[in-house]
Design an enzyme around this catalytic site. Structure first.
Site, PDB file in Angstrom:
ATOM      1  N   GLY A  67       0.837  -1.209   0.000  1.00  0.00           N
ATOM      2  CA  GLY A  67       0.000   0.000   0.000  1.00  0.00           C
ATOM      3  C   GLY A  67       0.869   1.255   0.000  1.00  0.00           C
ATOM      4  O   GLY A  67       0.665   2.174  -0.804  1.00  0.00           O
ATOM      5  N   HIS A  68       1.855   1.280   0.904  1.00  0.00           N
ATOM      6  CA  HIS A  68       2.787   2.413   0.936  1.00  0.00           C
ATOM      7  C   HIS A  68       3.564   2.504  -0.377  1.00  0.00           C
ATOM      8  O   HIS A  68       3.764   3.591  -0.924  1.00  0.00           O
ATOM      9  CB  HIS A  68       3.803   2.244   2.071  1.00  0.00           C
ATOM     10  CG  HIS A  68       3.218   2.164   3.451  1.00  0.00           C
ATOM     11  ND1 HIS A  68       3.263   1.013   4.208  1.00  0.00           N
ATOM     12  CD2 HIS A  68       2.583   3.088   4.217  1.00  0.00           C
ATOM     13  CE1 HIS A  68       2.704   1.234   5.384  1.00  0.00           C
ATOM     14  NE2 HIS A  68       2.271   2.485   5.417  1.00  0.00           N
ATOM     15  N   MET A  81      -4.419  -3.947   3.048  1.00  0.00           N
ATOM     16  CA  MET A  81      -3.082  -4.001   3.652  1.00  0.00           C
ATOM     17  C   MET A  81      -2.966  -2.944   4.738  1.00  0.00           C
ATOM     18  O   MET A  81      -3.473  -1.828   4.599  1.00  0.00           O
ATOM     19  CB  MET A  81      -2.016  -3.774   2.595  1.00  0.00           C
ATOM     20  CG  MET A  81      -1.893  -4.947   1.663  1.00  0.00           C
ATOM     21  SD  MET A  81      -0.407  -4.804   0.659  1.00  0.00           S
ATOM     22  CE  MET A  81      -0.642  -6.243  -0.378  1.00  0.00           C
ATOM     23  N   SER A  82      -2.318  -3.316   5.827  1.00  0.00           N
ATOM     24  CA  SER A  82      -2.119  -2.409   6.955  1.00  0.00           C
ATOM     25  C   SER A  82      -0.940  -2.900   7.770  1.00  0.00           C
ATOM     26  O   SER A  82      -0.754  -4.121   7.934  1.00  0.00           O
ATOM     27  CB  SER A  82      -3.378  -2.401   7.835  1.00  0.00           C
ATOM     28  OG  SER A  82      -3.080  -1.807   9.090  1.00  0.00           O
TER      29      SER A  82
HETATM   30  P1  AMP Z   1       0.423   4.594   7.732  1.00  0.00           P
HETATM   31  O1  AMP Z   1       1.862   4.186   7.683  1.00  0.00           O
HETATM   32  O2  AMP Z   1      -0.507   3.503   8.128  1.00  0.00           O
HETATM   33  O3  AMP Z   1       0.220   5.878   8.515  1.00  0.00           O
HETATM   34  O4  AMP Z   1       0.020   4.939   6.239  1.00  0.00           O
HETATM   35  C1  AMP Z   1       0.761   5.855   5.476  1.00  0.00           C
HETATM   36  C2  AMP Z   1      -0.003   6.157   4.208  1.00  0.00           C
HETATM   37  O5  AMP Z   1      -0.179   4.945   3.476  1.00  0.00           O
HETATM   38  C3  AMP Z   1      -1.394   6.730   4.459  1.00  0.00           C
HETATM   39  O6  AMP Z   1      -1.667   7.730   3.493  1.00  0.00           O
HETATM   40  C4  AMP Z   1      -2.289   5.525   4.273  1.00  0.00           C
HETATM   41  O7  AMP Z   1      -3.590   5.860   3.854  1.00  0.00           O
HETATM   42  C5  AMP Z   1      -1.543   4.784   3.171  1.00  0.00           C
HETATM   43  N1  AMP Z   1      -1.930   3.365   3.171  1.00  0.00           N
HETATM   44  C6  AMP Z   1      -1.851   2.499   4.211  1.00  0.00           C
HETATM   45  N2  AMP Z   1      -2.348   1.292   3.859  1.00  0.00           N
HETATM   46  C7  AMP Z   1      -2.760   1.415   2.571  1.00  0.00           C
HETATM   47  C8  AMP Z   1      -3.376   0.523   1.633  1.00  0.00           C
HETATM   48  N3  AMP Z   1      -3.679  -0.739   1.951  1.00  0.00           N
HETATM   49  N4  AMP Z   1      -3.656   0.991   0.405  1.00  0.00           N
HETATM   50  C9  AMP Z   1      -3.363   2.279   0.072  1.00  0.00           C
HETATM   51  N5  AMP Z   1      -2.793   3.153   0.906  1.00  0.00           N
HETATM   52  C10 AMP Z   1      -2.494   2.736   2.136  1.00  0.00           C
END
Ligand code: AMP
Length: 283
Positions: free
Chosen positions: A36-37, A184-185
């Site tokens: 995702g990132h 994804m997370s």
């Molecule tokens: P995070 O590291 O969880 O704070 O996410 C950083 C960035 O990546 C944020 O803009 C999230 O929305 C994006 N992001 C996280 N998971 C996904 C995903 N599965 N698909 C698209 N973008 C994502």
């Protein structure tokens, strides 16, 4: 690829790039990177000459009792993923440099932060908008990329950038999913194998609502019943919220239409997962 840790060094790199007429893209993240990132980074690569990714687990967006200390971290792996996605520069500041003693300034977006995660995580968006403003001021990007996985966050940041005349293009990117549908997370790393299976109830509930909508159902109470039943079928799943809202204003809706947001936050064991879709659209 270079790693920069201090605010001053990041500022200098940005100043140099701008002086050379280079466009700067920023992808803010909390690390523990996944596809995702990477999708945001690859898009940023196309849109700018200098691609910066920040990795910062921002303490001010976590509430008391949330997972700040447990949040997964793996800088070596993150560097490999960022390099492959074309990142030029990782900015990974220390919390004590971002919030030194005496820190007392906050950015607040009003109505958009009221419902959904704003209601279930008090103070969360104040932390997000404040750290994103700081990152914008330090990196001074032309364009910044965010995922629609965090739909409300994207809406709030767009609003903030427009309201405060930040002059930064905010780009929203599609949700990247595992083959079986799970969004994804980084937090998926918390899930046991059984919980990983249960977590599929989120994407399953979205699919169920989309299918009902496609076949003509517009009544939100009916759609919501189907969503709740799909999630309740998983014994370990507890709904934090499941709501249909206007995709632009995030206001309540009683009847669904194209562009209506279905947003979910569900606890699977100790892990809180979010997911969403816009009805009537490819997501
Ligand atoms: P995070 O590291 O969880 O704070 O996410 C950083 C960035 O990546 C944020 O803009 C999230 O929305 C994006 N992001 C996280 N998971 C996904 C995903 N599965 N698909 C698209 N973008 C994502």
């Amino acid at each position: 690829m270079e790693i920069i840790v201090t605010v001053e060094a990041m500022r200098a790199a940005s100043r140099g790039a701008r002086a050379a007429g280079r466009r700067i893209a920023l992808v803010p993240t909390m690390g523990y990177l996944h596809e995702g990132h990477a999708s945001l980074m690859r898009e940023g690569r196309h849109r700018a000459d200098l691609l910066v990714a920040s990795i910062f687990v921002n303490p001010t967006q976590f509430g008391a009792g949330e997972d700040l200390d447990a949040y997964p971290r793996d800088l070596d792996r993150d560097m490999a993923i960022a390099t492959a996605a074309g990142v030029d520069l990782i900015f990974a500041p220390k919390a004590s440099d971002m919030y030194p003693a005496g820190y007392q300034t906050w950015v607040d977006v009003d109505r958009l932060t009221g419902p959904l995660c704003g209601a279930s995580r008090p103070g969360h968006f104040r932390g997000v908008t404040t750290v994103v403003t700081k990152l914008f001021n330090i990196v001074r990007p032309d364009v910044a990329l965010f995922g629609r996985k965090d739909y409300q966050q994207l809406a709030v940041i767009r609003r903030m950038a427009a309201d405060l005349d930040m002059g930064i293009e905010v780009v929203g990117m599609p949700i990247v999913r595992e083959a079986d549908g799970l969004a994804m997370s980084s937090r998926n790393a918390y899930l046991s194998p059984d919980e990983r299976q249960s977590a599929l109830c989120l994407s399953r509930a979205l699919a169920r609502a989309r299918e009902l909508y496609r076949t003509g159902e517009r009544a939100v109470p009916v759609l919501l019943d189907a969503v709740r039943a799909t999630i309740a079928a998983e014994r370990t799943a507890v709904i934090d919220y499941a709501e249909f809202r206007d995709g632009d204003t995030l206001d309540d809706v009683t009847s669904a239409a194209d562009g209506t947001l279905l947003a979910l936050a569900v606890r699977i064991g100790k892990t809180r997962l979010i997911d969403n879709c816009l009805l009537g659209e490819e997501n």
